[in-house]
Design a protein around this motif. Structure first.
Motif, mmCIF file in Angstrom:
data_model
loop_
_atom_site.group_PDB
_atom_site.id
_atom_site.type_symbol
_atom_site.label_atom_id
_atom_site.label_comp_id
_atom_site.label_asym_id
_atom_site.label_seq_id
_atom_site.Cartn_x
_atom_site.Cartn_y
_atom_site.Cartn_z
ATOM 1 N N HIS A 1 0.838 -1.196 0.000
ATOM 2 C CA HIS A 1 0.000 0.000 0.000
ATOM 3 C C HIS A 1 0.872 1.244 0.000
ATOM 4 C CE1 HIS A 1 -3.776 -2.039 0.619
ATOM 5 N NE2 HIS A 1 -3.248 -2.752 1.586
ATOM 6 N N GLN A 2 0.352 2.280 -0.608
ATOM 7 C CA GLN A 2 0.967 3.594 -0.474
ATOM 8 C C GLN A 2 0.653 4.065 0.948
ATOM 9 O OE1 GLN A 2 2.502 5.352 -3.103
ATOM 10 N NE2 GLN A 2 3.098 6.809 -1.499
ATOM 11 N N ASN B 1 -0.233 6.159 4.171
ATOM 12 C CA ASN B 1 -0.867 7.456 4.401
ATOM 13 C C ASN B 1 0.073 8.313 5.255
ATOM 14 O OD1 ASN B 1 -1.304 6.888 7.157
ATOM 15 N ND2 ASN B 1 -3.222 5.825 6.689
ATOM 16 N N GLN C 1 1.119 6.934 8.679
ATOM 17 C CA GLN C 1 1.962 5.738 8.523
ATOM 18 C C GLN C 1 3.353 6.140 8.058
ATOM 19 O OE1 GLN C 1 -0.715 3.709 5.763
ATOM 20 N NE2 GLN C 1 -0.789 1.941 7.136
ATOM 21 N N GLY D 1 -6.871 -1.824 12.752
ATOM 22 C CA GLY D 1 -7.119 -1.542 11.344
ATOM 23 C C GLY D 1 -6.493 -0.243 10.860
ATOM 24 N N SER D 2 -5.656 0.362 11.685
ATOM 25 C CA SER D 2 -5.067 1.645 11.284
ATOM 26 C C SER D 2 -3.836 1.461 10.404
ATOM 27 C CB SER D 2 -4.709 2.471 12.516
ATOM 28 O OG SER D 2 -3.777 1.782 13.316
ATOM 29 N N GLY D 3 -3.438 0.209 10.203
ATOM 30 C CA GLY D 3 -2.332 -0.031 9.293
ATOM 31 C C GLY D 3 -0.978 -0.156 9.981
ATOM 32 N N LYS D 4 -0.990 -0.621 11.217
ATOM 33 C CA LYS D 4 0.275 -0.846 11.924
ATOM 34 C C LYS D 4 1.090 -1.916 11.205
ATOM 35 C CE LYS D 4 -1.802 -1.852 15.867
ATOM 36 N NZ LYS D 4 -3.195 -1.499 15.486
ATOM 37 N N THR D 5 0.389 -2.993 10.836
ATOM 38 C CA THR D 5 1.088 -4.102 10.201
ATOM 39 C C THR D 5 1.756 -3.662 8.902
ATOM 40 O OG1 THR D 5 -0.571 -5.545 11.159
ATOM 41 C CG2 THR D 5 0.819 -6.482 9.451
ATOM 42 N N GLU D 6 1.071 -2.787 8.185
ATOM 43 C CA GLU D 6 1.642 -2.269 6.946
ATOM 44 C C GLU D 6 2.943 -1.507 7.247
ATOM 45 O OE1 GLU D 6 0.255 -3.150 4.100
ATOM 46 O OE2 GLU D 6 1.819 -2.135 2.944
ATOM 47 N N ARG E 1 0.589 -13.026 5.962
ATOM 48 C CA ARG E 1 0.922 -11.701 5.429
ATOM 49 C C ARG E 1 2.433 -11.515 5.319
ATOM 50 N NH1 ARG E 1 -2.691 -7.127 8.337
ATOM 51 N NH2 ARG E 1 -1.663 -5.767 6.855
ATOM 52 N N ALA F 1 -6.937 2.587 8.170
ATOM 53 C CA ALA F 1 -6.166 2.816 6.945
ATOM 54 C C ALA F 1 -7.011 2.668 5.684
ATOM 55 C CB ALA F 1 -4.989 1.869 6.899
ATOM 56 N N ARG G 1 -14.157 -4.596 9.333
ATOM 57 C CA ARG G 1 -12.799 -4.190 8.980
ATOM 58 C C ARG G 1 -12.735 -3.688 7.549
ATOM 59 N NH1 ARG G 1 -8.291 -4.865 12.380
ATOM 60 N NH2 ARG G 1 -7.154 -5.966 10.745
ATOM 61 N N HIS G 2 -13.695 -4.059 6.760
ATOM 62 C CA HIS G 2 -13.615 -3.705 5.344
ATOM 63 C C HIS G 2 -14.843 -2.917 4.919
ATOM 64 C CE1 HIS G 2 -9.926 -6.056 4.788
ATOM 65 N NE2 HIS G 2 -10.389 -6.659 5.847
HETATM 66 P P1 ADP Z 1 -3.508 -3.025 11.958
HETATM 67 O O1 ADP Z 1 -2.286 -3.858 11.960
HETATM 68 O O2 ADP Z 1 -3.275 -1.672 12.592
HETATM 69 O O3 ADP Z 1 -4.725 -3.692 12.517
HETATM 70 P P2 ADP Z 1 -3.446 -3.428 9.094
HETATM 71 O O4 ADP Z 1 -2.045 -3.139 8.725
HETATM 72 O O5 ADP Z 1 -3.849 -4.843 9.207
HETATM 73 O O6 ADP Z 1 -3.842 -2.659 10.448
HETATM 74 O O7 ADP Z 1 -4.382 -2.644 8.069
HETATM 75 C C1 ADP Z 1 -5.781 -2.771 8.079
HETATM 76 C C2 ADP Z 1 -6.273 -2.907 6.665
HETATM 77 O O8 ADP Z 1 -5.989 -1.718 5.924
HETATM 78 C C3 ADP Z 1 -5.605 -4.039 5.922
HETATM 79 O O9 ADP Z 1 -6.546 -4.661 5.097
HETATM 80 C C4 ADP Z 1 -4.540 -3.352 5.091
HETATM 81 O O10 ADP Z 1 -4.253 -4.071 3.922
HETATM 82 C C5 ADP Z 1 -5.164 -2.011 4.800
HETATM 83 N N1 ADP Z 1 -4.173 -0.915 4.692
HETATM 84 C C6 ADP Z 1 -3.102 -0.706 5.477
HETATM 85 N N2 ADP Z 1 -2.429 0.407 5.096
HETATM 86 C C7 ADP Z 1 -3.092 0.905 4.037
HETATM 87 C C8 ADP Z 1 -2.917 2.064 3.190
HETATM 88 N N3 ADP Z 1 -1.892 2.918 3.398
HETATM 89 N N4 ADP Z 1 -3.803 2.253 2.223
HETATM 90 C C9 ADP Z 1 -4.843 1.423 2.030
HETATM 91 N N5 ADP Z 1 -5.064 0.329 2.767
HETATM 92 C C10 ADP Z 1 -4.215 0.063 3.780
#
Ligand code: ADP
Ligand code: ZN
Length: 805
Positions: A268-269, A271, A274, A300-305, A337, A454, A663-664
């Motif tokens: 993902h790009q 934000n 992030q 769901g804020s994109g920590k894993t990303e 993942r 995210a 989540r989606h």
């Molecule tokens: P967390 O670890 O904080 O729970 P995730 O990294 O699992 O969050 O991200 C939640 C969802 O958002 C996932 O489906 C992920 O693929 C998506 N996501 C993460 N970062 C981005 C981003 N920058 N743009 C779009 N989608 C994103």
């Protein structure tokens, strides 16, 4: 300079053996044995295993008392200098036996192996060792008996010269599987010439030659070759005959069962939030400085990303990444993942693997075949050498602390390793532990925040259902009208849902059915534990007790009930209410079998069930797009924990489980059923307000003199007889009282919440300290004395326990 002596930690777990013993190295082991290797040494009248932790030229033991190392178990160190040093500091810090820590750092199969060899101790220790050597293209196995250290050296020399191959860890010869492989020629001139001579109809051979030309010098297993290019055995054999490729064997490492490996999943790009977090982490990585980061971000804020992209950047610089996840329940999806991003560079270490798999993954890591290790608690000891980043996901999880000896906390060990390597460490959570959050407040950790989901999804709406009212109308059901309607609506719309049975906690606390009142003790303000035998309520910190109230002191009701279990009943009820619903149940009973959890989750993910019903396990990192409803059947059980963490655990659990919904794209809803609808842990969870919860809980911790304002040490004592342990605990209590300084608070001794376990009775003393290490001297002395006393008392000193049992 000859190093003639070895400092050895012997496999005899006592406080006395926490210091290394000096042994002489026989001439033929000098220069051979190194720190981090396992050896066999005489100890008393026995032969035992030991770890070499240092080499010296001087002996502190009189020559006539000095004993010699019997033999070496390893040809190469199994532990790095870092891990050897860590074992010493950790043993001191957590009051553990150093040998137990050293053992925990290795896969079990290494341990089992030496024990088997010790059984053979009277015979030659090396009888079972096989060495194989290559004569030209041929392989032969040779069984060598009467193997002397001197022969080892000669063999190693021969191996270095390429005459034969020996397994580096000889002790594991039996566990290593071999697989046929081919090394492709690297002689392009020769290959091109061969290509020129091919007959036009030799299509298969041309195909093979083209492949070899493209991948010159590389080695592939036969299986890989067949999967990639579908070469027949005959074609390969023809190639070998012509010298295009060479048959060889490679070590076959079992791959833990699970998902297929595909690299290059979509990135993902990032934000802006992030991006800022990523930049901060990468900045520290490039500057090669130790820096802990608290990455606080809602579910769901994109920590894993952020983890994954930071990891990718660190890998580019040739360094390795350690990625810790709380427990096996979380690993399947997270693992998928990570593997999807990093493919074969990933190793997995967790307790759900078979011993063989564990050993293989450990070995791949130790050999430097992998750059990313993902795993639960014990993976914190992964033998990665060139560490560049450590990630601790869900840093607040109590499963990072081992529940029995050695009681290390993987989060703390991660910090230690990051400091050792001068690298960043990310502690990530939606609900950080109060300890970590307050450290971030003070600037000890750098605080990074992700405040939005995210993918743009919204946080779910949370409804709180007051079970006092629900039960007043329908006393026989655990499912409120509201929750029942919402479940039915999902079933009608064919959407999925997750239901949580909050089982954490004990059946042994009481609560008023009418007002939700839980009796607390006046000294510690903790839920008291029920003792049916004496009809009393007890505080397990300070020992305060009182009779079970007949009438609720808060509202005057007579409906005082015992709480905790009843979850089985809830399950059966669900089946009754919704006979057509397809339910998958997840708890410790249904997931004991290896792989069964992953399978159940996979089935749910594929839509094979409507309802995922489970204990705490369902609350964590699972990510199912089609879940639109989360129901918490009983939010109160964790509030009843006789532990000052009770509110924190409840808030964390509710926030985590609420994060499972929507989540989606589909919007999510959450229903929390509780007898305490006004409790701040519940109302802040409803508002998704960590900050609010943090402030209120900190005020309460301050007033109660609890962490993070104080450090705690629990002294746990047990013995087979109840009055025996009570007496001895009292003695220990008096011994301590005489020694503690004014500013240390001592509570107890008192029985533990689970006062009897496996036919032993448990008592505890709790110390609260301003300075973490203030009592260490006394506590080590206490542990030492308890061990020497030989009076049946078992005494454990537990620093900063995360839960009290
Ligand atoms: P967390 O670890 O904080 O729970 P995730 O990294 O699992 O969050 O991200 C939640 C969802 O958002 C996932 O489906 C992920 O693929 C998506 N996501 C993460 N970062 C981005 C981003 N920058 N743009 C779009 N989608 C994103
Ligand atoms: Zn108390």
């Amino acid at each position: 300079m000859a190093t003639r002596y070895a400092q050895i930690i012997v496999d005899v777990p006592t406080m006395q053996t926490n210091r290394p013993y000096t042994y002489a190295l026989p001439a033929d082991l000098q220069g051979q044995v190194q720190p981090g290797m396992r050896v066999i040494v005489p100890f008393g009248h026995r032969q035992v295993m030991g770890f070499v932790v240092a080499l010296t030229d001087k002996s502190d033991v009189a020559a006539e008392e000095l004993k010699e190392v019997t033999t070496s178990l390893d040809l190469e160190p199994v532990l790095s200098p870092e891990l050897v040093q860590l074992s010493a500091e950790l043993a001191e810090d957590i009051f553990a036996f150093r040998i137990t820590i050293l053992q925990s750092m290795l896969p079990n199969s290494l341990k089992a192996d030496y024990q088997q060899r010790l059984k053979l101790e009277k015979a030659d220790l090396s009888d079972d060792i096989r060495v194989e050597y290559l004569e030209g293209q041929q392989e032969r196995d040779v069984k060598l008996s009467k193997f002397t250290p001197k022969q080892w050296r000669q063999l190693k020399q021969l191996a270095a010269e390429g005459w034969l191959s020996i397994e580096p860890i000889i002790a594991n010869r039996g566990r290593i599987k071999k697989q046929r492989a081919y090394q492709l020629s690297a002689d392009s001139e020769f290959l091109e010439e061969a290509a020129g001579q091919l007959r036009a109809n030799a299509k298969q051979q041309k195909h093979l030659l083209d492949f070899i030309l493209e991948n010159q010098g590389q080695t592939f297993t036969k299986k890989e070759l067949q999967e990639m290019a579908d070469f027949s055995t005959a074609t390969l054999q023809a190639g070998v005959k012509k010298g295009w490729l060479q048959a060889t064997d490679v070590e076959l490492l079992r791959r833990p069962a699970g998902t297929a490996i595909e690299s290059g999943q979509q990135w993902h790009q990032l934000n802006p939030e992030q991006e800022a977090a990523y930049e901060a982490v990468i900045g520290a990585a490039h500057a090669q400085t130790y820096q802990p980061f608290l990455l606080e971000g809602i579910t769901g804020s994109g920590k894993t990303e952020v983890y994954l992209q930071a990891a990718a950047e660190v890998l580019k610089s040739g360094k390795t990444v350690l990625f810790l996840v709380p427990e096996i329940a979380l690993t399947p999806q997270m693992l998928e993942r990570v593997r999807a991003r990093f493919g074969n560079k990933t190793a997995v270490l967790h307790s759900g693997l078979s011993e063989g798999e564990r050993y293989d993954e450990w070995r791949r890591t130790e050999r430097g075949d992998v750059q990313v290790v993902v795993g639960a608690r014990s993976a914190v000891f992964a033998p990665l050498t060139n560490l560049g980043l450590i990630i601790v996901d869900e840093e607040h999880e109590t499963s990072y602390q081992q529940a029995d000896n050695p009681r290390y906390n993987a989060r703390d060990v991660a910090l230690w390793r990051a400091a050792y390597h001068d690298i960043p460490v990310i502690l990530g959570s939606a609900t950080p532990s109060l300890e970590s959050r307050s450290r971030a407040q003070k600037g000890v950790y750098q605080h990074l925040m992700l405040t939005k989901r995210a993918g743009g999804a919204e946080l779910p709406k949370v409804e709180i259902v007051d079970m006092k009212e629900s039960m007043a109308d329908q006393p026989d059901t655990n499912f409120s009208t509201s929750l029942r309607n919402k479940i039915q609506a999902r079933l009608d719309r064919k959407e999925q849902m997750v239901l949580l049975l909050n089982r954490r906690g004990y059946s042994s606390f009481v609560m008023c059915r009418d007002c939700g009142f839980v009796p607390r003790d006046p000294n510690c303000n903790l839920a008291m534990t029920l003792h049916m035998d004496t009809h009393t309520l007890k505080c397990h910190y300070c020992g305060y007790q009182e009779p079970i109230p007949q009438i609720c002191p808060a509202c005057g009701s007579k409906r005082i009930r015992y709480y905790g279990t009843g979850t089985q009943k809830a399950e059966a009820e669900l089946m009754d209410l919704f006979p057509s619903a397809r339910v998958i149940r997840i708890d410790q009973d249904t997931t004991r079998k290896k792989g069964s959890l992953a399978k159940a989750l996979q089935r749910f993910g594929q839509g094979e069930a409507d309802i995922l019903l489970g204990t705490q396990m369902v609350a964590k990192g699972l990510d199912f797009p089609d879940v639109t409803l989360v129901g918490v059947l009983n939010a109160d059980t964790s509030l009843g924990l006789p532990d000052f963490h009770a509110a924190e655990r409840t808030f964390q659990l509710l926030t985590q489980v609420a994060g499972r919904a929507g989540r989606h794209e589909a919007k999510g809803e959450v229903v929390i059923q509780t007898f305490n609808p006004e409790h701040y842990a519940i109302t802040y969870a409803q508002k998704h307000d960590y900050e609010g919860f943090y402030r209120q809980e900190m005020a309460i911790r301050h007033a109660g003199q609890y962490p993070p304002y104080f450090y705690t040490v629990q002294i746990q004592m047990s013995a087979p007889e109840e009055n025996q342990v009570a007496l001895q605990a009292a003695q220990v209590g008096r011994w301590l009282k005489k020694r503690i300084p004014n500013n240390v608070i001592q509570l107890g001794p008192s029985p533990q919440p689970i006062a009897k376990l496996k036919n032993r009775y448990y008592f505890q003393i709790l110390l609260k300290l301003k300075d973490d290490h203030e009592m260490d001297g006394f506590l080590h002395e206490l542990a030492d004395r308890a061990q020497k006393a030989k009076n049946g008392l078992q005494l454990n000193v537990i620093r900063n326990p995360l839960s009290f049992m």
